[in-house]
Enzyme design. Sequence first.
Site, short mmCIF file in Angstrom:
data_model
loop_
_atom_site.label_atom_id
_atom_site.label_comp_id
_atom_site.label_asym_id
_atom_site.label_seq_id
_atom_site.Cartn_x
_atom_site.Cartn_y
_atom_site.Cartn_z
N LYS A 22 0.85 -1.21 0.00
CA LYS A 22 0.00 0.00 0.00
C LYS A 22 0.88 1.26 0.00
CE LYS A 22 -1.51 1.49 4.16
NZ LYS A 22 -1.05 2.85 4.41
N ASN A 23 1.92 1.25 0.82
CA ASN A 23 2.74 2.46 0.96
C ASN A 23 3.62 2.72 -0.25
OD1 ASN A 23 1.56 2.88 3.37
ND2 ASN A 23 3.37 2.45 4.64
N CYS A 118 -3.58 12.77 13.77
CA CYS A 118 -4.27 11.48 13.73
C CYS A 118 -3.92 10.75 15.02
CB CYS A 118 -3.90 10.69 12.49
SG CYS A 118 -2.27 10.05 12.49
N ARG A 123 1.79 14.49 13.32
CA ARG A 123 2.10 14.29 11.90
C ARG A 123 2.07 15.58 11.06
NH1 ARG A 123 0.02 8.42 10.06
NH2 ARG A 123 1.85 8.62 8.77
N ASP A 306 5.77 0.58 11.85
CA ASP A 306 4.53 -0.07 11.41
C ASP A 306 4.42 -1.54 11.83
OD1 ASP A 306 3.67 2.26 10.31
OD2 ASP A 306 3.92 1.68 8.22
N ARG A 398 -8.41 -0.15 5.74
CA ARG A 398 -7.59 0.86 5.06
C ARG A 398 -6.33 0.23 4.48
NH1 ARG A 398 -5.51 5.05 8.71
NH2 ARG A 398 -4.28 5.28 6.82
C1 UD1 Z 1 5.01 6.78 6.20
C2 UD1 Z 1 4.11 5.57 6.11
C3 UD1 Z 1 3.69 5.13 7.49
C4 UD1 Z 1 4.92 4.91 8.39
C5 UD1 Z 1 5.83 6.13 8.37
C6 UD1 Z 1 7.13 5.89 9.09
C7 UD1 Z 1 3.01 5.85 3.98
C8 UD1 Z 1 1.75 6.17 3.25
N1 UD1 Z 1 2.96 5.92 5.32
O1 UD1 Z 1 4.24 7.83 6.79
O2 UD1 Z 1 2.94 3.92 7.37
O3 UD1 Z 1 4.49 4.67 9.71
O4 UD1 Z 1 6.16 6.48 7.00
O5 UD1 Z 1 7.80 4.80 8.56
O6 UD1 Z 1 4.02 5.53 3.38
N2 UD1 Z 1 7.51 14.51 10.25
C9 UD1 Z 1 7.69 15.84 10.52
N3 UD1 Z 1 7.46 16.73 9.51
C10 UD1 Z 1 7.04 16.33 8.27
C11 UD1 Z 1 6.87 14.97 8.03
C12 UD1 Z 1 7.12 14.08 9.04
O7 UD1 Z 1 8.08 16.24 11.62
O8 UD1 Z 1 6.84 17.20 7.40
C13 UD1 Z 1 7.78 13.54 11.33
C14 UD1 Z 1 6.54 12.71 11.70
O9 UD1 Z 1 5.72 13.38 12.64
C15 UD1 Z 1 7.16 11.45 12.25
C16 UD1 Z 1 8.43 11.29 11.41
O10 UD1 Z 1 8.70 12.57 10.85
O11 UD1 Z 1 7.52 11.65 13.58
C17 UD1 Z 1 8.34 10.28 10.29
O12 UD1 Z 1 7.20 10.54 9.50
P1 UD1 Z 1 7.16 10.20 7.94
O13 UD1 Z 1 8.34 9.35 7.61
O14 UD1 Z 1 6.97 11.46 7.18
O15 UD1 Z 1 5.84 9.32 7.85
P2 UD1 Z 1 4.75 9.33 6.71
O16 UD1 Z 1 5.37 9.58 5.40
O17 UD1 Z 1 3.60 10.19 7.14
#
Ligand code: UD1
Length: 417
Positions: A22-23, A118, A123, A306, A398
Amino acid sequence: MQKLIIDGKKILSGSIKISGSKNSALPILAASILNKQTTIKNIPYVNDILTMLNLLKFIGLKYKLSKKKNSVEVTNLDKKINTVAPYKLVKTMRAGVLVLGPLLARYGNAKVSLPGGCAIGTRPVDLHLFALKKLGAKIQIKNGYILASAPKGLKGTSFRFPSISVGATENVILAAIKAKGVTIIENCAIEPEIKDLINFIKKLGVKIKIKGRKITIIGSMKEKKITHKIICDRIELGTYLIGGALTAKKLRLKNVDPKLIKSEIFILKKMGVKMKVSKNYIEIYKSSNIKKINIKTAPYPGFPTDLQAQIMILMTQAQGISKIKENIFENRFMHVPELKRMGAKIEIRNNIANISGPCALTGAEVMATDLRASVSLVLAALIADKRTKINRIYHLDRGYQDLEKKLIKCKAQINRV
Ligand code: UD1
């Protein structure tokens, strides 16, 4: 609202076909905004994918989805394009924000809803915006929306992410492949899903290199008719591996690439789990003597956040106290109070959970809080004495294709009501 009713303590056996990731599929679907005709194979039929397809339709793309073949064809005829991702779609699935980079790169502007918080944490998307600004985008936040524009196009640049983000790395790659000049980005996420996205992008004629955490994007993409097969879902695979270690006489997991979960296999083996790893399948057996272990979640190649909730169930069956340090999301122990209601002995201090085992779990009525927390409750229910009712299972739909069908085929007793 639907719930799952699971009668525990059944010995599982049989085989499960692991779905596509999915990711991996989500950013590749977002990338289809940039191309005329994209066929994606091994696409998982789960609600997050349907939400992303709805979003692409809202933007003006067309798609043909075949559940039977697990494939989708997406076409962008460049007609009646709406460069907007509305709140109602992004709030249900944060990955909706991944259309920001492609819309901005192709159409010079985008209005994308801020996803908000969430269950697992705040996030934010500051890293996505930071990276797009480096490529020359002008960004404002107004009325809950990100308003981005780049009327003269995006320009290649060099920068380093202050911290690692999967989504921000994907968003900036999807914008940079249309930018003028070379883009060099350091401290990127390098999850297998990012490598899958890069392999997809290479089919559009883009020269893109990845070395350590540095990604270099040279040259612009060309629209082409392309087909791409998504990699297997390593989180679904890891979930059923743990399920097998807890319950199975013999469980064969098919359609997999074991190389994607090397570190997870290493950890399971260290815990005493017996398995046979082949080129495209893994066989796993219930282990009676599970050893305690300490793990900490980290960006790939570290242990994935995850799979944290799922491995916690295996730890409840290990001898002694195991520890999990959650380093990625600040609020990702929401499953713990529910597991405690099933008899688990878990203490949380800050971002560390101490899990005492072995511990007999008992059926209870519990509530799912997010995708991976939900599946951990399913694993707990499979080994619990008597009956467990899991509420709010829409989270499961989901991200897990045919979860109960796959488990029932292997002799689990599960009803959806
Ligand atoms: C993706 C995955 C999710 C997984 C996560 C971490 C998808 C659709 N989802 O989520 O299943 O749990 O990676 O492996 O691929 N952060 C910030 N600022 C930002 C973006 C992120 O501070 O602009 C922080 C987040 O709050 C979190 C960390 O960075 O603490 C990692 O998040 P991120 O790697 O961005 O996760 P997602 O891409 O949302």
